[in-house]
Design an enzyme around this catalytic site. Structure first.
Site, short mmCIF file in Angstrom:
data_model
loop_
_atom_site.label_atom_id
_atom_site.label_comp_id
_atom_site.label_asym_id
_atom_site.label_seq_id
_atom_site.Cartn_x
_atom_site.Cartn_y
_atom_site.Cartn_z
N HIS A 76 7.43 3.23 -8.07
CA HIS A 76 6.25 3.53 -7.94
C HIS A 76 5.55 2.86 -6.71
CE1 HIS A 76 2.18 5.16 -9.00
NE2 HIS A 76 2.94 6.49 -8.69
N LYS B 284 4.19 0.67 -3.49
CA LYS B 284 3.84 1.23 -2.12
C LYS B 284 3.33 0.02 -1.17
CE LYS B 284 2.19 5.21 -4.66
NZ LYS B 284 1.89 5.34 -5.89
N ASP C 88 5.92 -7.50 10.98
CA ASP C 88 6.17 -8.99 11.51
C ASP C 88 5.76 -10.13 10.43
OD1 ASP C 88 7.32 -8.10 14.00
OD2 ASP C 88 5.27 -8.15 14.89
N HIS D 196 -7.17 8.99 -6.56
CA HIS D 196 -5.91 8.72 -6.76
C HIS D 196 -5.93 7.09 -6.66
CE1 HIS D 196 -1.63 8.27 -5.43
NE2 HIS D 196 -1.53 9.24 -6.24
N LYS E 224 -6.08 3.12 -7.60
CA LYS E 224 -5.77 2.38 -8.85
C LYS E 224 -6.33 0.83 -8.55
CE LYS E 224 -2.14 5.05 -7.73
NZ LYS E 224 -2.20 6.36 -8.67
N ASP F 244 -15.51 -8.79 -13.61
CA ASP F 244 -16.59 -9.84 -13.64
C ASP F 244 -17.17 -10.28 -12.04
OD1 ASP F 244 -16.42 -10.47 -16.27
OD2 ASP F 244 -15.20 -12.22 -16.33
#
Length: 530
Positions: free
Chosen positions: A182, A184, A189, A426, A428, A433
């Site tokens: 999952h 991404k 470079d 979508h 996450k 704190d």
């Protein structure tokens, strides 16, 4: 011993049993015949360290130098900016491009980015593209066409062994192929990386008029980029990653390769005439990359070990969640969790209740049923809402844009498909704190925690975390329902429109049929797969 039927009905039952037995043995036999090719001769490759002479390194070095040991982060919250940033990095790369994605659609955004990779390869850039075999429906032929370029190599993570009958492979190899990559990330470079929640597809980059995912990536520079590259190398060279050329025997003639390239050029040329492409081309790339607006702090990359895909019960030291738990252990005041798919389970509820008991303010931002694209996950989440609210956890559920067309019964054909709502959370991200931020691909659900592999960046920056925390809560108060309990202990959804509070006593903006269908799904013992 031969079985003899004493009556026609019994004979029919015996025949059915025999036929069923033959089918079972055939399935088992075919499953046993399925196997992945030998990858013993697959070569290894690694990040290119000598990139100091590239334009990207020259542009970023003056920014990194004053912040010894720290990394810079720039948030990409706009879908348009997120695609522009990716295209800018691909177009600027001179030596290497490493990309790792779960989903890559063959739509406008996907094809534009793929075309940019081809152009980079034409310039002599080494392109390594690692895709999850389940989540990237480009098809072997499209991947092989790109892989045929001498400067491009494509590998598939945990691939299905049967390329033609993929659904068959999913059924007979479920225990293995259920575990997906999952992750991404994109790195240019070995100097700039983008890590976050976005896959590659129109809906992630505001190019889809029907569904838009509200998402978040971080563009990062500095020492943390080396860690992103190290993680990519680990996955790229792992035994679960197979060159696409090993998985298919299809061969393209030179004429077919040329024709495909010409067809691609025509598509891109036509796409450039669209209003969306005009917005991309007119965007200020330097401003999008935020050269003057980087947030600085100590940063590190957390990711599951790719061997998690091989283990029925992965060891704790293979899990990103184990690394993340150490960060959560330092909590003392506030925790803001943003997760589109939130299924805490009993242990998660107990953990969050424990934080509240310690005086820590816990806030959760997730999707409402009207906004989610996966009704089954909502069914797993809904059963824990009352316990969380009773313990003092604050819950916001993002709602579709009230000025857009909302979901109707016409679209409620299945609780397993997404709504027609115009916006769906979508992103996450976790904020601790007001000084530490995590942005990545990991949802707070059993699938992310125990089944799929995930990645994320931890940034220790009070300036960034406090700013993001405030913006998210402001957005939630304006664009979300705040949940509470009435005197009978039932959930109330409150939204604010035009300064007035509007309350609902059932899931807002969805039909009774969808509410009932999702409730039914919640009766099945599928939580471990959500």
């Amino acid at each position: 011993m031969e079985c003899v039927a004493t009556n026609p009905g019994e004979g029919m039952r015996v025949g059915v049993v025999r036929s069923f037995t033959r089918v079972i043995f055939m399935v088992l036999g075919l499953a046993a015949c399925q196997s992945l090719p030998d990858r013993a001769q697959v070569g290894s490759s690694y990040k290119q360290k000598d990139v100091s002479d590239t334009d990207l390194a020259g542009q970023m070095a003056p920014l990194v130098k004053p912040h010894a040991g720290k990394s810079g982060a720039y948030p990409l919250s706009s879908g348009l900016d997120a695609l522009v940033a990716r295209l800018a990095l691909v177009n600027s790369a001179q030596k290497t491009l490493d990309l790792q994605y779960y989903i890559w659609h063959s739509d406008k955004a996907g094809r534009m980015l793929a075309w940019s990779l081809l152009e980079a390869a034409d310039r002599g850039v080494r392109v390594r593209l690692l895709l999850d075999d389940m989540g990237s429906p480009l098809g072997d032929e499209s991947l092989l066409l790109m892989d045929g370029h001498p400067n491009i190599e494509i590998r598939l993570f945990n691939p299905l062994s049967d390329r033609e009958w993929r659904i068959w492979s999913m059924m007979t190899e479920f225990g293995r192929v259920n575990r997906r990559m999952h992750n991404k990330s994109l790195t240019a470079d070995n100097t700039v990386s983008i890590v976050g929640g976005r896959n590659i597809g129109n809906e992630y980059f505001e190019a889809n008029s029907d569904v838009v995912f509200a998402d978040l990536d971080l563009a990062v520079i500095g020492p943390v980029v080396e860690q992103v590259s190290d993680g990519f190398d680990l996955y790229w060279n792992h035994e679960t990653s197979y060159p696409v050329s090993l998985l298919s025997s299809h061969q393209f003639t030179e004429a077919e390769m040329i024709q495909a390239r010409q067809d691609g050029a025509l598509y891109i040329e036509a796409a450039k005439q669209s209003e969306y492409a005009g917005r991309l081309l007119s965007a200020d790339l330097v401003k999008t990359l935020g050269v003057q607006e980087w947030f600085w702090g100590e940063a590190s990359v957390l990711y599951d070990h790719p061997s998690k895909a091989l283990a029925d019960e992965p060891a704790d030291d293979l899990l990103l969640s184990t690394q993340l738990s150490q960060v959560f252990g330092d909590l003392s005041q506030e925790l803001l969790l943003v997760s589109p798919y939130f299924v805490p389970g009993k242990d998660g509820v107990q953990f969050l209740q424990g934080l509240v008991d310690k005086g820590i303010q816990v806030t959760i931002v997730t999707n409402s049923l009207a906004a989610t694209d996966v009704g089954a996950v909502h069914s797993g989440y809904a059963k824990y809402r009352k316990d969380l609210l009773k313990s003092g956890v604050v819950i916001y559920e993002m709602r579709p844009d009230p000025n857009k067309k909302s979901e109707s019964a016409e679209h409620d054909k299945s609780a397993f498909i997404g709504s027609s709502a115009q916006a769906s959370l979508h992103a996450k991200a976790f904020f601790l704190d007001r000084r530490t931020t995590f942005v990545g691909s990991m949802n707070l659900d059993p699938r992310s925690l125990l089944i799929n592999t995930e990645i994320g960046v931890i940034l220790h920056s009070s300036e960034f975390t406090d700013s993001a925390h405030k913006q998210i809560l402001l957005s939630a108060k304006d664009k979300a329902y705040k949940l509470s309990l009435d005197q009978e202990g039932d959930i109330i959804w409150t939204a604010w429109q035009g300064g007035a509070a509007i309350q609902y006593d059932s899931e807002p903006m969805v039909s009774a049929w969808r509410r009932f269908a999702v409730w039914c799904i919640g009766l099945f013992p599928i939580e471990s797969q959500l």
